[in-house]
Design a protein around this motif. Structure first.
Motif: not given
Length: 217
Positions: A167-170, A201-210
């Motif tokens: 997971i990139k950029g989490i 709360g917030n979460f974000s990511f730029t690539d992958g499957i979470l």
């Protein structure tokens, strides 16, 4: 439109279905889950399965009660739940809840999880929310983007597990253990048992499957 699907998993693991009565537009029963719904005084709008887990008397009761019932052979290429899940997707709902999909056989449980990883679902952009829910857990899968989570009194733990290679950029904001632009590799347990420190709360990511799991003890 919100569709709630009840499969034939252990009844003891079901959450309180009454909580979802007002939320749900359509109820769907799968195999023994049809009978489970009827025992909760919910008549499903549609039902699917080979019904090998109900008695002849129970099946007769189901046939008498339901208007939309589809019976399939035991030997087939899709599970009963996948048939019902595909039907639900064809209705283009805004949200799908799946109950009765945990517990019992591990192969069934893992197969049920993988239904949420269908290619069309991974390609769509945050439009459809799908959750597998039991008495203790709420499980969903997310593709890259930004998401908000509100605190849940009955499920204070939030875990983030990589399903893809990484997971990139989490980034986690509003959590007890925050992260900023982090790389989370497959096999890591770093993001298990986090907690919100505010109402949202917030979460974000730029690539992958979470995989996101909200749990209680």
């Amino acid at each position: 439109m919100i569709i709630s699907i009840v499969a034939g998993g252990p009844v003891a693991l079901l959450p309180d279905l009454n909580v979802y009565r007002e939320k749900s537009s359509i109820w769907v029963g799968v195999d023994r889950g049809v009978y489970t719904l009827m025992h909760h005084d919910i008549v499903p709008d549609a039902a699917f399965g080979d019904f090998d887990s109900v008695t002849e008397a129970e099946l007769a009761d189901i046939k008498e009660t339901l208007n939309h019932l589809e019976i399939y052979p035991t030997e087939k290429d899709e599970t009963d739940l996948e048939i019902a899940f595909n039907w639900a997707l064809s209705k283009h709902p805004e949200e799908i809840y799946v109950f009765g999909a945990t517990g019992g056989r591990m192969d069934h449980f893992i197969g049920n999880l993988q239904l949420l990883l269908k290619k069309p679902l991974l390609e769509q952009k945050n439009n459809l929310n799908i959750s597998i829910v039991d008495k203790q857990n709420l499980i969903s899968f997310k593709t890259p983007g930004t998401y908000s989570l509100e605190a849940m009194n009955d499920k204070k733990y939030v875990s983030f597990l990589p399903i893809s290679k990484e997971i990139k950029g989490i980034t986690l904001e509003g959590f007890k253990y925050p992260l900023t632009n982090h790389v989370l590799p497959l096999g890591s347990t770093q993001c298990i048992s986090n907690e919100l420190i505010s109402q949202c709360g917030n979460f974000s990511f730029t690539d992958g499957i979470l995989m996101v799991i909200r749990s209680s003890d």
